[in-house]
Design a protein around this motif. Structure first.
Motif, PDB file in Angstrom:
ATOM      1  N   THR A 213       0.845  -1.197   0.000  1.00 37.30           N
ATOM      2  CA  THR A 213       0.000   0.000   0.000  1.00 37.30           C
ATOM      3  C   THR A 213       0.879   1.244   0.000  1.00 37.30           C
TER       4      THR A 213
ATOM      5  N   SER B 129       0.764   5.457  -0.132  1.00 36.17           N
ATOM      6  CA  SER B 129      -0.167   6.564   0.080  1.00 36.17           C
ATOM      7  C   SER B 129       0.569   7.891   0.160  1.00 36.17           C
TER       8      SER B 129
ATOM      9  N   LYS C  16      -4.378  10.216  -0.812  1.00 35.60           N
ATOM     10  CA  LYS C  16      -4.420   9.337  -1.979  1.00 35.60           C
ATOM     11  C   LYS C  16      -3.662   8.060  -1.662  1.00 35.60           C
TER      12      LYS C  16
ATOM     13  N   THR D   1      -2.840   3.786  -3.240  1.00 37.00           N
ATOM     14  CA  THR D   1      -2.976   2.757  -4.259  1.00 37.00           C
ATOM     15  C   THR D   1      -2.208   1.525  -3.799  1.00 37.00           C
ATOM     16  N   THR D   2      -2.310   0.432  -4.540  1.00 29.19           N
ATOM     17  CA  THR D   2      -1.544  -0.777  -4.220  1.00 29.19           C
ATOM     18  C   THR D   2      -0.679  -1.152  -5.417  1.00 29.19           C
TER      19      THR D   2
ATOM     20  N   PHE E 179       3.635   1.163  -9.116  1.00 31.07           N
ATOM     21  CA  PHE E 179       2.476   1.977  -8.752  1.00 31.07           C
ATOM     22  C   PHE E 179       2.541   3.294  -9.506  1.00 31.07           C
TER      23      PHE E 179
ATOM     24  N   PHE F  74       0.650   7.553  -9.403  1.00 26.96           N
ATOM     25  CA  PHE F  74      -0.311   8.589  -9.031  1.00 26.96           C
ATOM     26  C   PHE F  74      -0.333   9.632 -10.137  1.00 26.96           C
TER      27      PHE F  74
ATOM     28  N   THR G 147      -6.611  -2.951  -8.431  1.00 25.15           N
ATOM     29  CA  THR G 147      -7.155  -2.437  -7.174  1.00 25.15           C
ATOM     30  C   THR G 147      -8.282  -3.312  -6.638  1.00 25.15           C
TER      31      THR G 147
END
Length: 790
Positions: A42, A44, A50, A52-53, A60, A62, A262
């Motif tokens: 994980t 963040s 925000k 995500t995994t 990953f 963003f 996700t």
């Protein structure tokens, strides 16, 4: 002016965009200290909330990150949490490579204790028999066979693959035991999805509730329910199986599921096909078409082919802020059936066929809040049923045809070209509220509406010439259940209290033999109550008891018929029953388990399916039936590789207050009263290679003789409880003792993903008779291949 305005507008927009802080894309990877990619970590951005995994490669990303300084936090099970400061100063892309250190914790011993969903279902206060289909999915066995191996359960089929299957359990039978798919009543799928057709590969398990039903199912069943739980997974997978067998039998299934990284979006499909000629040999009485002489003979069925297709596509969203699951589905099925005989095997058919098909949309929404959870299901469907019978003559058991100008059909002199639409609307609403740590309140409402419309140019008409199928027949049902689950005495005692309300309305038009119009309109409102309790006697033993005063409303096919060989009965009354159940279970995990249950029933207006002639069946009310029974089930591990299991059921259900000396105290017709099963399973790992596995199994089934119709009690076998000796008469009314031996093997050559199975059923080719003394297939050989792509 318009041009100047446009130029000014574009200038202002450009200045506004230039004044904004540039947005950037952050991407990267998460690895362990040894350079291994960490999937499922994980990641963040703390300030922006925000997260995500990481995917299977540990990557990953963003998007839309404004300028600024932020804290990046990374967590993963078994690794220390990482926190890093990252500054974005106008770059379009920011690349981050993050490394996690393994947690340095020394654990002297780790014990993981938990219970599977199958085990939890077995230990509820409400009695449940659970069939773990995952454990036997590699075998070329049907769901009917698996259920017949369970205590207290008999599935009676009127023939081979695809024939009508009636469930009998603890004295109740057919529609008194409701069928569910993932907790939803199965009426809306017609004959397209049932225990006789669904491959075991499609299911996670089968829950069989005896007596009282949980409030979450909330149906108007008397004898219990069968809940087929489909497979569920958090990961992408595909599974395919193919089986070929005697009598030109072929069965195939396919399950596919796709989820994004996700796990918030999913798409899937389930499909299966069943096909068989069902051309096995049977013992019949042949009537010569020329001389009308009758003689016994063994013949091969020649007009008994069955084919069905089923496909369901679904998709939706899961684990979002607004839904735990939103699932949209579309189901299509088709059934094509050749009709070799009617309700009995007294006369063959050689041309009659029936069909059934539909396209069915479904919607399901589930969401759990702090203490409240919601589960809503909606569907609407129209099932088309056709019966084609236009042969101008009759067939004999050898397939010879004799023309008859006076006939327009073989199943009846007038024949049939019926085309009937059964339109359904079903809504199931479930609300559960956790009052506190020990109490949960649950409300379940099932609302169903059925409309039957049809036409048959060869069928009966009213006196005015109108087809009797043309006027719409309406049937509505509403079943509401309110239940309270509680735990007491430090969770040693668990209780369920349930109150039910039943409402139904029938509005239809019937006719007599002379075409007289007979309106049928009836409304029923009834209440019911149920209670169940389980008391733990230790870690692995408990007793449980339940009682119920219940009502079962007639099903739509019992009232309106099925459009084929089951005819309507608009005068059916709801059946009422008072039930009691008492049981004990103990086990030593990995060594043995033992369960003993008893039951007592008093039923008024029991709805029973009976032959009304050699072709057709009809549901009728039996006024007063009472009886008791006992069942036992045991499993023992003889060695680490060999396991044995066995069970038996004895039940004694009889008529009372009949006002007829002949039938007073008679056993309930067409109902077995003693049956038993034995099984041996051997598992031999690493037999030929390092990761292979061989499973061997043997099953034995015994059914004591029983009777098609009521017989005086004085003519029953004289042995203790009727378990030995012979009935004091000799007639075709007796269904004789039956003994069935089957054995087989499954082999995994590499791992669990690939398996091959071989099974020989009814090894000694013994005569097997079932519902209404219809003969089933003799010895057959089955081969199955199963492959799972994870």
């Amino acid at each position: 002016m318009s041009k100047r305005f446009l130029i000014l507008f574009l200038f202002l927009i450009s200045q506004f965009c230039l004044a904004q802080s540039p947005l950037s894309v952050w991407n990267g990877s998460v690895k362990g200290a040894k350079g291994n990619a960490l999937a499922g970590a994980t990641v963040s951005i703390v300030e922006l909330k925000k997260f995500t995994t990481t995917n299977s490669a540990g990557s990953f990303e963003f998007t839309g990150i404004p300028e600024g300084t932020y804290h990046i936090q990374v967590t993963h099970v078994g690794y220390t949490t990482a926190l890093k400061d990252v500054q974005s100063t106008g770059q379009k892309r920011v690349r981050l490579n993050l490394v996690l250190q393994e947690e340095a914790r020394e654990l002297t011993e780790v014990q993981v204790r938990g219970k599977s969903e199958t085990q939890q279902a077995k230990e509820t206060p409400i009695k449940a028999e659970v069939i773990n289909t995952k454990a036997v999915q590699e075998q070329p066995s049907t769901l009917v066979e698996l259920m017949n191996r369970s205590a207290g359960i008999r599935i009676r089929q009127t023939g081979g693959l695809g024939s009508n299957a009636g469930l009998m359990m603890n004295g109740f039978q057919d529609r008194a035991i409701k069928n569910f798919k993932d907790g939803i009543p199965l009426d809306y799928l017609g004959a397209g999805y049932n225990i006789a057709l669904v491959p075991v590969n499609m299911l996670e398990r089968v829950e069989i509730y005896k007596g009282v039903l949980p409030a979450g199912l909330g149906a108007d069943a008397l004898g219990g329910a069968v809940n087929m739980v489909t497979k569920k997974s958090l990961y992408r997978y595909a599974e395919a199986s193919y089986e070929m067998a005697s009598f030109n039998t072929h069965r195939a299934s396919l399950n596919v599921l796709y989820t994004d990284t996700t796990r918030k979006f999913f798409l899937g499909a389930d499909a299966f096909v069943n096909r068989s000629d069902n051309n096995y040999r049977v013992d019949v009485t042949v009537t010569d078409l020329e001389t009308a002489a009758r003689s016994p003979a063994t013949v091969r069925l020649f007009h008994n082919r069955f084919t069905n297709y089923y496909a369901e596509a679904y998709g939706g969203f899961a684990n979002t802020r607004w839904a735990d699951e939103l699932r949209l589905g579309v189901t299509w099925f088709r059934i094509d059936r050749q009709n070799q005989y009617g309700s009995t095997m007294s006369q063959p058919f050689g041309a009659s066929v029936s069909q059934q098909y539909s396209v069915i949309p479904t919607l399901r929404y589930r969401k759990a809040f702090r203490k409240l959870s919601l589960d809503q299901f909606l569907t609407t469907s129209t099932i088309h049923v056709q019966q084609i019978d236009t042969a101008r003559g009759v067939y004999d058991w050898y397939g010879n045809f004799r023309p008859s100008p006076s006939r327009t059909g073989e199943t009846s002199t007038r024949g049939s070209l019926s085309d009937i639409d059964f339109s359904y609307f079903t809504s199931r609403s479930n609300l559960a509220y956790q009052l506190d740590d020990r109490n949960k309140l649950e409300l379940n409402v099932v609302s169903a509406k059925l409309v039957r419309r049809g036409r048959d140019p060869l069928g009966l008409t009213f006196k005015n010439g109108t087809d009797i199928l043309e006027p719409a027949a309406h049937y509505t049902k509403l079943i509401t259940a309110l239940g309270l689950e509680s735990k007491w005495l430090e969770e040693k005692l668990a209780t369920n209290l349930i109150v039910k309300y039943y409402h139904s309305n029938v509005d239809a038009t019937d006719t007599d033999y002379y075409g007289t119009v007979i309106p049928r309109s009836e409304t029923s409102n009834r209440w019911g109550m149920a209670g169940a309790a389980k008391l733990s006697l230790g870690a692995n033993a408990f007793v449980r008891a339940s009682a119920e005063v219940a009502t079962r409303l007639p099903e739509q096919d019992e009232l309106f018929g099925d459009g084929n060989f089951h005819i309507a009965n608009f005068e059916l009354k709801p059946e009422r029953s008072t039930n009691f159940n008492l049981g004990f279970r103990t086990e030593k995990p990995g060594r043995y388990s033992f369960e003993l249950n008893s039951f007592y029933r008093i039923t008024r207006d029991l709805i029973l399916r009976v032959p009304v002639n050699i072709f057709f069946t009809q549901n009728q009310n039996v006024n007063n039936v009472k009886g008791l029974g006992v069942e036992a089930d045991a499993t023992v591990s003889l060695t680490h590789w060999l396991r044995a299991n066995g069970n038996f059921t004895w039940q004694d259900f009889r008529l009372f207050d009949t006002g007829n000396r002949t039938t007073e105290g008679a056993r309930l017709r067409n109902t077995p009263y003693f049956f038993a099963n034995l099984g041996l399973n051997a598992t031999l790992p690493r037999l030929f290679a390092g990761h292979d596995r061989l499973n061997l199994y043997y099953y034995f089934m015994f059914v004591r003789e029983y009777y098609l119709d009521y017989i005086p009690k004085s003519l029953e076998p004289p042995g203790f409880l009727g378990l030995w000796g012979k009935a004091q008469f000799n007639a075709p009314n007796i269904i004789p003792n039956q003994q069935l031996h089957s054995m087989g093997l499954t082999y995994n050559p590499v791992n669990d993903r690939l398996s091959v199975g071989l099974q020989v059923k009814n090894i000694f080719d013994s005569p097997v008779f079932d519902n209404f003394r219809i003969q089933n297939a003799g010895r057959s050989v089955h081969f199955k291949v199963n492959y799972i792509l994870k």
